[in-house]
Design an enzyme around this catalytic site. Structure first.
Site, PDB file in Angstrom:
ATOM      1  N   HIS A 193     -13.882 -63.668  85.860  1.00  0.00           N
ATOM      2  CA  HIS A 193     -14.226 -65.044  86.006  1.00  0.00           C
ATOM      3  C   HIS A 193     -15.480 -64.734  86.868  1.00  0.00           C
ATOM      4  O   HIS A 193     -15.636 -64.192  87.772  1.00  0.00           O
ATOM      5  CB  HIS A 193     -13.461 -65.831  86.634  1.00  0.00           C
ATOM      6  N   TYR A 249      -3.010 -61.208  89.238  1.00  0.00           N
ATOM      7  CA  TYR A 249      -3.896 -61.664  90.414  1.00  0.00           C
ATOM      8  C   TYR A 249      -3.192 -61.754  91.820  1.00  0.00           C
ATOM      9  O   TYR A 249      -2.041 -61.989  91.913  1.00  0.00           O
ATOM     10  CB  TYR A 249      -4.208 -63.207  89.894  1.00  0.00           C
ATOM     11  N   HIS A 283     -10.759 -59.765  81.379  1.00  0.00           N
ATOM     12  CA  HIS A 283     -11.813 -60.439  81.699  1.00  0.00           C
ATOM     13  C   HIS A 283     -12.033 -60.625  83.183  1.00  0.00           C
ATOM     14  O   HIS A 283     -11.097 -60.361  83.868  1.00  0.00           O
ATOM     15  CB  HIS A 283     -11.487 -62.003  80.951  1.00  0.00           C
ATOM     16  N   ARG A 323      -4.075 -62.818  77.491  1.00  0.00           N
ATOM     17  CA  ARG A 323      -5.639 -62.699  77.982  1.00  0.00           C
ATOM     18  C   ARG A 323      -6.272 -61.399  77.694  1.00  0.00           C
ATOM     19  O   ARG A 323      -5.627 -60.404  78.093  1.00  0.00           O
ATOM     20  CB  ARG A 323      -5.835 -63.334  79.323  1.00  0.00           C
ATOM     21  N   TYR A 330      -3.101 -59.774  80.659  1.00  0.00           N
ATOM     22  CA  TYR A 330      -1.731 -60.208  80.904  1.00  0.00           C
ATOM     23  C   TYR A 330      -1.231 -61.369  80.087  1.00  0.00           C
ATOM     24  O   TYR A 330      -2.070 -61.926  79.438  1.00  0.00           O
ATOM     25  CB  TYR A 330      -1.878 -60.745  82.431  1.00  0.00           C
TER      26      TYR A 330
END
Lengths: 225, 183
Positions: A145, A91, A143, A140, A130
């Site tokens: 959000h 991120y 995905h 995870r 990640y």
């Protein structure tokens, strides 16, 4: 479920008392008109909207679908905000210390507003999976959000979409906070080859169903009472 | 009971990186045009509501997103309703809204501000109400709140710090766990 011990962060953050049920008032039946926000021309295009001279790296995809209510009525003018990791699973956020590299051409931030038929479209790159500190190193699934404002504040939804065929989905403690497999399936975007951009990008379809007027607390009451 | 043709999309946690999509300026990126911030503009008496969300160990949530939705000073909702969004401070966990004192949107009932809380570890956003201490007696008589124990009802009432300046702390667990609503 609010408290899901497999997802460690819920242990101290899930309220332990039952929710207090009340009937919706005019306040919750209306909501902010954020669908009227003047968007930038690239707000929906995460491949280009943070570019510093090149496209974002990764598997190029469309994420598109329709925003509907529980009666299958399209929800027009719904603001959809999204955020995601880059193709390496990192991120662009000051608090993310994962060792995978940042992409200087990718911020992972996008938004759009559904059209008159409730349809929406983003162009982005497929995020990478990640690891995160939960039960040691959990991973995870890929995905995105999403935050959605429908017509009513009671319809407010923040969720995550996953990608069809990802073997990490059933292993994820955050996914598994949802006990019903059919409900999990509603968070999985489907590969849609017909809507690909030939020689450019794949397409994943993800429809979003916002809750309607909530009356389930009064289900012992006769219809119309 | 109303049964829809479709089933709603389940909620998932906003996670710790919610800032990227909802308040990029809070992580040093350019703000997005028209994106809501912590200040609601409208005519009326300006008020400040600030506070902290605490977990079950008494630690502040430093990664929460909070949103408010309320009537305007005349009690009007819909197009006149006021919305604002605030990201908790990374260091202290404090949030702070600047808005106007809402009028009552329900005939004869006390005014309130609806507050939503999104964060890592919260699978479905939490919905609570901020009431004002000047209306404590009317809060006790509110038909939505009458069934609550007095101590529970007290968790919905802000503390006055100064004129027009209120503190509303949220406790996710513990003896003074805040009342959260199923709307």
């Amino acid at each position: 479920m609010p408290l899901s011990p497999g997802y460690k962060s819920t242990v101290l953050r899930a309220p332990l008392r039952p929710l207090h049920a009340v009937e919706q008032s005019a306040l919750e039946r209306s909501g902010p008109a954020l669908g009227n926000t003047a968007l930038g021309p690239l707000d929906h295009d995460l491949i280009r909207n943070a570019a510093q001279g090149g496209d974002a790296l990764g598997e190029r995809i469309y994420v598109f679908g329709q925003v509907l209510d529980e009666n299958a009525r399209p929800v027009p003018n719904a603001l959809i905000e999204i955020w995601q990791a880059n193709a390496a699973g990192r991120y662009a956020h000051v608090k993310d210390g994962y060792l995978a590299p940042l992409d200087p051409n990718f911020s992972g931030c996008g938004r759009c507003v559904s059209d008159g038929e409730g349809r929406y479209l983003f162009r982005t790159i497929k995020p990478g999976p990640y690891p995160w500190p939960n039960n040691g190193s959990d991973w995870r699934p890929a995905h995105i959000h999403l935050s959605i404002f429908g017509e009513a504040f009671a319809q407010r939804l923040v969720t995550q979409l996953y990608f069809e065929g990802d073997p990490l989905i059933p292993l994820c403690p955050i996914v598994n906070t949802i006990p019903d497999p059919a409900a999990i399936d509603r968070l999985v975007a489907r590969l849609d080859m017909r809507n690909q951009e030939p020689f450019d990008c794949l397409a994943y379809r993800f429809d979003i169903v916002l809750r309607g007027r909530r009356q389930t607390h009064f289900e012992t009451r006769p219809e119309g009472a | 009971m109303m049964i829809g043709k479709l089933q709603e999309t389940p909620s998932q946690t906003a996670g710790p990186y919610v800032h990227i999509g909802t308040a990029p300026q809070s992580i040093g990126r350019p703000p997005l045009t028209g994106q809501p911030g912590p200040r609601a503009e409208a005519e009326g008496e300006r008020i400040i509501i600030e506070g902290t969300v605490f977990d079950g160990a008494g630690a502040p949530l430093r990664d929460a997103m909070l949103e408010i939705w309320q009537a305007d000073s005349a009690g009007r909702v819909g197009a006149e309703g006021l919305f604002a969004r605030c990201l908790a401070d990374f260091d202290t966990g404090r949030y702070r809204f600047e808005t106007v004192r809402p009028g009552p949107h329900r005939e004869g009932q006390p005014a309130h501000v609806a507050l939503l809380i999104f964060a890592r570890g919260i699978n479905l956003h939490l919905h609570t109400r901020i009431h004002f201490p000047e209306e404590r007696e009317r809060v006790a008589a509110d038909p939505d709140l009458r069934r609550l124990e007095p101590e529970a009802r007290e968790t919905l009432i802000a503390t006055q710090e100064a004129a027009g300046h209120y503190r509303f702390d949220v406790h996710l667990q513990g003896a003074n766990e805040t009342v959260f609503f199923d709307i």
